[in-house]
Design a protein around this motif. Structure first.
Motif, PDB file in Angstrom:
ATOM      1  N   GLU A  38      31.180  16.922 -27.933  1.00 28.94           N
ATOM      2  CA  GLU A  38      31.362  15.763 -28.803  1.00 28.94           C
ATOM      3  C   GLU A  38      32.369  14.778 -28.208  1.00 28.94           C
ATOM      4  O   GLU A  38      32.170  13.559 -28.268  1.00 28.94           O
ATOM      5  CB  GLU A  38      31.813  16.223 -30.186  1.00 28.94           C
ATOM      6  CG  GLU A  38      30.749  16.976 -30.977  1.00 28.94           C
ATOM      7  CD  GLU A  38      29.495  16.152 -31.188  1.00 28.94           C
ATOM      8  OE1 GLU A  38      29.625  14.941 -31.428  1.00 28.94           O
ATOM      9  OE2 GLU A  38      28.395  16.715 -31.081  1.00 28.94           O
ATOM     10  N   GLU A  39      33.438  15.303 -27.641  1.00 24.63           N
ATOM     11  CA  GLU A  39      34.421  14.418 -27.009  1.00 24.63           C
ATOM     12  C   GLU A  39      33.815  13.690 -25.806  1.00 24.63           C
ATOM     13  O   GLU A  39      34.055  12.489 -25.616  1.00 24.63           O
ATOM     14  CB  GLU A  39      35.645  15.234 -26.570  1.00 24.63           C
ATOM     15  CG  GLU A  39      36.460  15.788 -27.732  1.00 24.63           C
ATOM     16  CD  GLU A  39      37.620  16.644 -27.271  1.00 24.63           C
ATOM     17  OE1 GLU A  39      37.704  16.903 -26.057  1.00 24.63           O
ATOM     18  OE2 GLU A  39      38.437  17.057 -28.128  1.00 24.63           O
ATOM     19  N   ALA A  40      33.021  14.405 -25.011  1.00 27.42           N
ATOM     20  CA  ALA A  40      32.386  13.767 -23.843  1.00 27.42           C
ATOM     21  C   ALA A  40      31.368  12.722 -24.291  1.00 27.42           C
ATOM     22  O   ALA A  40      31.243  11.652 -23.666  1.00 27.42           O
ATOM     23  CB  ALA A  40      31.713  14.835 -22.980  1.00 27.42           C
ATOM     24  N   LYS A  41      30.627  12.986 -25.367  1.00 26.60           N
ATOM     25  CA  LYS A  41      29.682  12.002 -25.879  1.00 26.60           C
ATOM     26  C   LYS A  41      30.401  10.727 -26.310  1.00 26.60           C
ATOM     27  O   LYS A  41      29.934   9.611 -26.040  1.00 26.60           O
ATOM     28  CB  LYS A  41      28.923  12.587 -27.077  1.00 26.60           C
ATOM     29  CG  LYS A  41      27.822  13.569 -26.715  1.00 26.60           C
ATOM     30  CD  LYS A  41      27.124  14.050 -27.978  1.00 26.60           C
ATOM     31  CE  LYS A  41      25.995  15.008 -27.649  1.00 26.60           C
ATOM     32  NZ  LYS A  41      25.336  15.507 -28.881  1.00 26.60           N
ATOM     33  N   LEU A  42      31.526  10.894 -27.006  1.00 23.07           N
ATOM     34  CA  LEU A  42      32.273   9.732 -27.472  1.00 23.07           C
ATOM     35  C   LEU A  42      32.786   8.896 -26.297  1.00 23.07           C
ATOM     36  O   LEU A  42      32.682   7.660 -26.302  1.00 23.07           O
ATOM     37  CB  LEU A  42      33.444  10.192 -28.346  1.00 23.07           C
ATOM     38  CG  LEU A  42      34.343   9.088 -28.915  1.00 23.07           C
ATOM     39  CD1 LEU A  42      33.523   8.147 -29.794  1.00 23.07           C
ATOM     40  CD2 LEU A  42      35.503   9.690 -29.689  1.00 23.07           C
ATOM     41  N   VAL A  43      33.326   9.562 -25.273  1.00 27.13           N
ATOM     42  CA  VAL A  43      33.829   8.843 -24.094  1.00 27.13           C
ATOM     43  C   VAL A  43      32.687   8.125 -23.387  1.00 27.13           C
ATOM     44  O   VAL A  43      32.814   6.951 -22.992  1.00 27.13           O
ATOM     45  CB  VAL A  43      34.546   9.814 -23.136  1.00 27.13           C
ATOM     46  CG1 VAL A  43      34.918   9.116 -21.843  1.00 27.13           C
ATOM     47  CG2 VAL A  43      35.802  10.382 -23.801  1.00 27.13           C
ATOM     48  N   ALA A  44      31.544   8.799 -23.202  1.00 25.77           N
ATOM     49  CA  ALA A  44      30.402   8.187 -22.525  1.00 25.77           C
ATOM     50  C   ALA A  44      29.867   6.997 -23.331  1.00 25.77           C
ATOM     51  O   ALA A  44      29.505   5.951 -22.760  1.00 25.77           O
ATOM     52  CB  ALA A  44      29.304   9.212 -22.307  1.00 25.77           C
ATOM     53  N   ARG A  45      29.815   7.150 -24.652  1.00 23.43           N
ATOM     54  CA  ARG A  45      29.325   6.055 -25.490  1.00 23.43           C
ATOM     55  C   ARG A  45      30.253   4.843 -25.400  1.00 23.43           C
ATOM     56  O   ARG A  45      29.792   3.705 -25.263  1.00 23.43           O
ATOM     57  CB  ARG A  45      29.216   6.531 -26.934  1.00 23.43           C
ATOM     58  CG  ARG A  45      28.551   5.530 -27.861  1.00 23.43           C
ATOM     59  CD  ARG A  45      28.500   6.040 -29.294  1.00 23.43           C
ATOM     60  NE  ARG A  45      27.814   7.327 -29.362  1.00 23.43           N
ATOM     61  CZ  ARG A  45      28.408   8.455 -29.716  1.00 23.43           C
ATOM     62  NH1 ARG A  45      29.705   8.468 -30.001  1.00 23.43           N
ATOM     63  NH2 ARG A  45      27.710   9.575 -29.769  1.00 23.43           N
TER      64      ARG A  45
END
Length: 370
Positions: A190-197
């Motif tokens: 979830e943290e990686a998704k937020l950073v990528a988004r």
């Protein structure tokens, strides 16, 4: 002096009675009439888990050959739990332990809480621990559980319940470990998704704001166009020079002169888009490359987080320990304790030793006084 000697010599028979005869009679009465029979139920188990690369011997090598190893740490956790208050509370939920050790069929000398006092939970725990023996073989990691009780059935029942509660404990540890692993993987994802988004949105906003999709590709296109314009400019200038030299009155000369001027202006304009001002491709390339790099790093982190989650799930499936019973709780058919004859003989031998030591001391005192 003679009175003291007479008194010391008169103590021989009472001393023998007090140190040998009376204790032996008491031991005979206790072991022969009053001591309750003690039955021992024994079970054996091993905590098995996926092979972690550790060494083992004997049965441990046998288990390792089948793809499992013995987890000593969880075996010691199981041992500590069996000897804990929580285990007693779970096993004694219906009063089994209190009945087994405190019923009136047990001798008052061996019974728990013989006077019927209240608030005996702590005393029951100490009594309970004295009746258990949990030993672990370091070589094979086999744990042996021995339960002492005053009836064979109750000894076997307590042993069985303790094994069940130990299995429940290992299952809870497994579930907690699996949940923690997967939760950690999901959190990282979830943290990686937020950073990528956020990185993708920042790059998109910059493209819309600057009107640039890819500065490097656009600069390449612009340079190719400038190169063509320069080639055309050179050809036009060459043609203009030739006309001026051979046909000065040629009507194409003004047209070519205007063409040369237009091409020069167009080349300057195209060069200005590539470099030379704040809105040029060269000026926007640095910020674009930074945002693009952040987006690429975020995408790689997202891919790593997805891989981590999958590995966490695989590890959660592999990381499973459980109790394998090697020997079920036994139902003893004869009492193992107390060892009555040995108790009586031991009391007699100890009494004789004490009597001999005291006799020598009294003889030494008498000789010193004399």
């Amino acid at each position: 002096m003679s009175n003291i000697t007479e008194k010391l010599s008169g103590l021989k028979n009472p001393l023998f009675l007090a140190t040998v005869v009376v204790p032996t009679i008491v031991a005979t009465l206790y072991f022969g009439l009053f001591a309750s029979d003690v039955y021992i139920s024994e079970s054996r188990f091993v905590v098995r888990s996926p092979d972690k690369g550790g060494g083992a011997a004997g049965l441990g090598m046998l288990l390792k050959a089948s793809g499992f190893s013995n987890d000593n740490s969880e075996a010691y956790v199981t041992r500590d739990y069996i000897l804990s208050r929580d285990a007693l509370k779970a096993v004694n939920g219906d009063g089994l332990v209190a009945r087994a050790y405190g019923n009136h069929g047990v001798s008052i000398f061996n019974r728990f809480n013989p006077m019927g006092e209240g608030a005996a939970n702590e005393r029951l725990f100490r009594f309970y621990r004295d009746k258990l023996e949990v030993s672990n073989d370091a070589a094979s990691s086999i744990t042996t559980l021995r339960v002492r009780a005053f009836s064979p059935k109750e000894a076997e029942q307590i042993n069985e319940r303790l094994l069940q509660r130990a299995e429940d404990l290992v299952n809870r540890l497994n579930q907690r470990g699996r949940t923690d692993l997967i939760d950690y993987g999901n959190k990282e994802l979830e943290e990686a998704k937020l950073v990528a988004r956020n990185a993708a949105v920042a790059l998109s906003n910059y493209r819309n704001r600057s009107g640039v999709v890819d500065p490097e590709r656009q600069a390449t296109v612009q340079l190719q166009m400038i190169s063509k314009l320069q080639d055309e400019l050179i050809a036009t200038k060459t043609e203009l020079v030739q006309l001026r030299a051979f046909t000065p009155q040629n009507p194409q000369i003004p047209v070519l002169t205007a063409r040369v001027s237009q091409l020069g202006q167009e080349i300057d304009a195209q060069m200005g888009q590539v470099a030379g001002n704040r809105t040029s491709l060269a000026a926007t390339a640095a910020e674009y490359q930074r945002l693009q790099l952040e987006s690429e790093i975020a995408d790689k982190q997202l891919g790593a987080a997805i891989a981590t989650l999958q590995e966490s799930r695989n590890e959660a499936r592999r990381k499973r320990a459980y109790i394998e019973r090697i020997a079920e709780p036994s139902m003893p058919d004869s009492p193992d304790e107390p060892r009555r004859l040995r108790g009586i003989i031991s009391t007699l031998v100890v009494g004789l030793i004490i009597w001999g030591i005291l006799t020598m001391l009294t003889a030494g005192i008498r000789e010193h006084k004399d």
